[in-house]
Write a protein that holds these residues in place. Sequence first.
Motif, PDB file in Angstrom:
ATOM      1  N   SER A   1     -29.467 -37.405 -86.961  1.00 59.73           N
ATOM      2  CA  SER A   1     -29.615 -37.792 -86.303  1.00 59.73           C
ATOM      3  C   SER A   1     -28.703 -37.346 -85.045  1.00 59.73           C
ATOM      4  CB  SER A   1     -27.696 -38.840 -86.275  1.00 59.73           C
ATOM      5  OG  SER A   1     -27.757 -39.751 -85.354  1.00 59.73           O
ATOM      6  N   SER A   2     -28.372 -35.972 -84.590  1.00 64.34           N
ATOM      7  CA  SER A   2     -28.162 -35.636 -83.621  1.00 64.34           C
ATOM      8  C   SER A   2     -29.257 -35.143 -82.647  1.00 64.34           C
ATOM      9  CB  SER A   2     -26.686 -34.163 -83.412  1.00 64.34           C
ATOM     10  OG  SER A   2     -26.680 -33.311 -82.852  1.00 64.34           O
ATOM     11  N   ILE A   3     -30.326 -34.532 -83.841  1.00 68.37           N
ATOM     12  CA  ILE A   3     -31.590 -33.502 -83.591  1.00 68.37           C
ATOM     13  C   ILE A   3     -32.498 -34.171 -82.992  1.00 68.37           C
ATOM     14  CG2 ILE A   3     -33.521 -32.291 -84.675  1.00 68.37           C
ATOM     15  CD1 ILE A   3     -31.841 -31.067 -86.432  1.00 68.37           C
ATOM     16  N   GLN A   4     -32.359 -35.935 -83.577  1.00 65.19           N
ATOM     17  CA  GLN A   4     -33.733 -37.313 -82.188  1.00 65.19           C
ATOM     18  C   GLN A   4     -32.658 -37.326 -81.369  1.00 65.19           C
ATOM     19  OE1 GLN A   4     -33.485 -39.851 -85.791  1.00 65.19           O
ATOM     20  NE2 GLN A   4     -34.624 -38.179 -86.890  1.00 65.19           N
ATOM     21  N   SER A   5     -31.560 -37.442 -81.353  1.00 66.30           N
ATOM     22  CA  SER A   5     -31.112 -37.818 -79.721  1.00 66.30           C
ATOM     23  C   SER A   5     -31.575 -36.803 -78.540  1.00 66.30           C
ATOM     24  CB  SER A   5     -29.595 -37.811 -79.467  1.00 66.30           C
ATOM     25  OG  SER A   5     -29.421 -38.862 -80.764  1.00 66.30           O
TER      26      SER A   5
ATOM     27  N   LEU B   1     -33.874 -34.735 -79.066  1.00 71.58           N
ATOM     28  CA  LEU B   1     -35.089 -34.778 -78.828  1.00 71.58           C
ATOM     29  C   LEU B   1     -36.120 -35.942 -77.797  1.00 71.58           C
ATOM     30  CD1 LEU B   1     -36.696 -33.893 -82.804  1.00 71.58           C
ATOM     31  CD2 LEU B   1     -37.046 -32.583 -80.382  1.00 71.58           C
ATOM     32  N   LYS B   2     -35.108 -37.251 -77.982  1.00 77.97           N
ATOM     33  CA  LYS B   2     -35.662 -38.359 -76.999  1.00 77.97           C
ATOM     34  C   LYS B   2     -34.442 -38.086 -75.854  1.00 77.97           C
ATOM     35  CE  LYS B   2     -34.943 -41.573 -80.605  1.00 77.97           C
ATOM     36  NZ  LYS B   2     -34.160 -43.043 -81.524  1.00 77.97           N
ATOM     37  N   SER B   3     -33.433 -37.393 -75.379  1.00 77.30           N
ATOM     38  CA  SER B   3     -33.154 -37.095 -74.116  1.00 77.30           C
ATOM     39  C   SER B   3     -33.949 -36.229 -73.822  1.00 77.30           C
ATOM     40  CB  SER B   3     -31.677 -36.745 -74.297  1.00 77.30           C
ATOM     41  OG  SER B   3     -31.705 -36.420 -72.881  1.00 77.30           O
ATOM     42  N   THR B   4     -34.738 -34.549 -74.178  1.00 74.37           N
ATOM     43  CA  THR B   4     -35.891 -34.148 -73.689  1.00 74.37           C
ATOM     44  C   THR B   4     -36.643 -35.034 -73.276  1.00 74.37           C
ATOM     45  OG1 THR B   4     -34.805 -32.801 -74.808  1.00 74.37           O
ATOM     46  CG2 THR B   4     -37.255 -32.063 -73.827  1.00 74.37           C
TER      47      THR B   4
END
Length: 764
Positions: free
Chosen positions: A62-66, A68-71
């Motif tokens: 979940s942290s990694i997907q967040s 990625l979405k921000s970037t």
Amino acid sequence: MGMSAEQEEDSRSPRDEEWPEAEKAEKLARGAALKWASGVFYRPDKLEGLGHYRSREAQRNSSIQSRLKSTVQSHLEGVSAGLEQLRSAAGDVRSVRQDLCAVRWHLLGSAEGFLRLAPLRAVVTEHAQLAAVVRALPQLSSVHELLAQSLRLLHGQQLLEAHAGLMALERLREEITSQLHSSGSLPSDQALGVVESFFAGLQELSDALAQQLWHIVGGGVRLVREDPALFVSAVRIIEREESVDDALLLGPHANRFPAPGRPKAWRQRFYQVMQETIAAAHFKAAHVDVKGPGLGRHLATLQSNILVELRVVKDLMVPCCPPHYNILSICTHMYHQGLSDYLQDILSRDLDKQEIFMLLSWVLHVYQSPEMMGHPDLLPEVDVSTLGPLVSPEVVEQMERKYVGKVKASVTEWMRRTLEVELKEWFREEEPEMDHLGFFQSALPIIVMQMLDENIRVASLVTDSLQQKVYAMAMDELEAFLISLREALGECGKEHQKDRSMPKHYISYLLALLNNNMALSSSISTLHPGSASLAKPAEIPSSLQTALDRAQKKACRLLLEELLLDLQPLYVQLPSRKWLSGAQLVNSMCEVIDKYMRDFSHVRNPVFKFLLAESEHLVMNHYMRALMEKKMVCRSAEERIQLSTRLLQDASQLRELFHNLGLAESEQTLEVIFALQELIRLQDPALLSLEVLGFMKKYPDISDEHISILLDLRGDVSKEVRNVVLEMMAQNPQSLPENYQPIFSNILVPAPELPFCLRKGKCA
């Protein structure tokens, strides 16, 4: 819930074709996850923590997907802003292009109007030129007056004022020329010609000022002592001119149009005049006497004058010049270079050895000494070591070789005359002089050594290399002298053989020569450079030692020839029946030998020992030769006893004589006569083979011919015994021991007339 494998493959294939890296990354991730899971859950008890691991990995995903979405969101926003800016820029470009097209059409429509303004432009140009002339009229009217005034100031040596007028006139000319060039079109050649003709006197004024300046600079060394203000004014004017040159060549208007007479480069000319003055004063003077003593005086004058002038430059001229002139260093270089060229010219002439010595000594020692360039008054500002050698090492080497050649010619001639004088002394009525020990001698060694030592010592005052060259030359010349002396001895010996009364004191002078030879030999090592600091005497060159030895052997040979000539009349009586009957013959031999040994005592050891030993060998050799040449045959046993007794008594008397003279019995060769008398005394001929075998072991150089003659001397040896003895000799060949002194090999049978040879060397 799930998808078939085919459906999954279909759903995945477009993405995989579009993003092949994603598929590869997914496979790597799955492989890594399987590997990690197999490592963690390899035991059943580990499955209890499965829920914990699942929740932790879910949080991490979940942290990694967040992130990625921000970037991705940030990247998309930046791309959107960039696209908006590009659309705005494209609109601006279209607007500018439209405006430029409109301007272009307006300009094309106004072209004819611009052409109608050409006459107006010409009128404006002419008006500007006329306005410039009107503004310059007051100054132009005063040009000739200012020129005349500047010339008067110059003649009155008011240099600064005259130069101020010159610069004012040059500025006026430059302004007018500049206005002609800035009028909008290039000025005509006629206009420029008018300006140049109007200011024609300006160049004359500049040349006159320059001539006055160079006269002042040329006498700068004198002026800074008498009137430094005049020299300072000249330097200030030169600096002003350099500033104008720099402004015209390097300023903002550089190369706009050529300025007449620029650049003047008066600073460069300043240095040239200084150099020319130095050269003319010291190195290009009228023909001076530079031969012999005149060269020494000329060098002393150069030394004094250059030192005085450099002092003036350092103390008085340096304060008169700007620091960047570096006047002391440049003047030092000028003197150095001028002196170097001057000396090169002198060295190229045909100089004698004294002149070469003076020049080399002056260049290598005086020039950099405290008496000249290293004077305390010049230090530390003057450092001549930074200027390089005054004369190149190649020229120094060449002059050293030339000097050695000159000295060699002088030494050769001097030694030739010395030898002539020495040989003339031989024919005097008086004996040579004796030293306090009674040894004959002459002044030859002292004269020769003093002359060679003086030349070597003088060379050491220049360089060590020159000293080494002169030393090597001295050794060669001494060797040549000894060879000439030996040849002269040979000629003198031949003349003496024709008339033994001439020279009267032939033997005494030969003995003096031997003493001289030893004196030379012992003194040669002192000639070696640095001999005083050597722990042991320097070795004599091998070729020179050979020449000394051969000269000694030649003199010894001549002395022994004299002894042999006086003994020869006695040897002709040996052997004979008269000789057998008494000791008169050997007594006469002893008297002759004793007389000669008393003469030989006037020569020093070890030559006396050598002569004594050679005399003993000569007596034995010719004694044995006389016995074998006559082939005397004993007629009875009594006569054999008589011959044996005579041989024993002669050998004993001769041995005693030489022993009393100082030759030990172990050093004598007369023992062969004792052995011979035993061979003669033997009564039973059958024992001769054993006796001869013992004789051969003592004297292995004896031959069959020698033994045959000795057997003949007995007179009782049969053919059978002779054959036995000769067969025994053939069966017992003898080899010569090391250091064996040959006896019978010098006695040839049948004995021809032989040249005299020393025992321990080749024929001299």
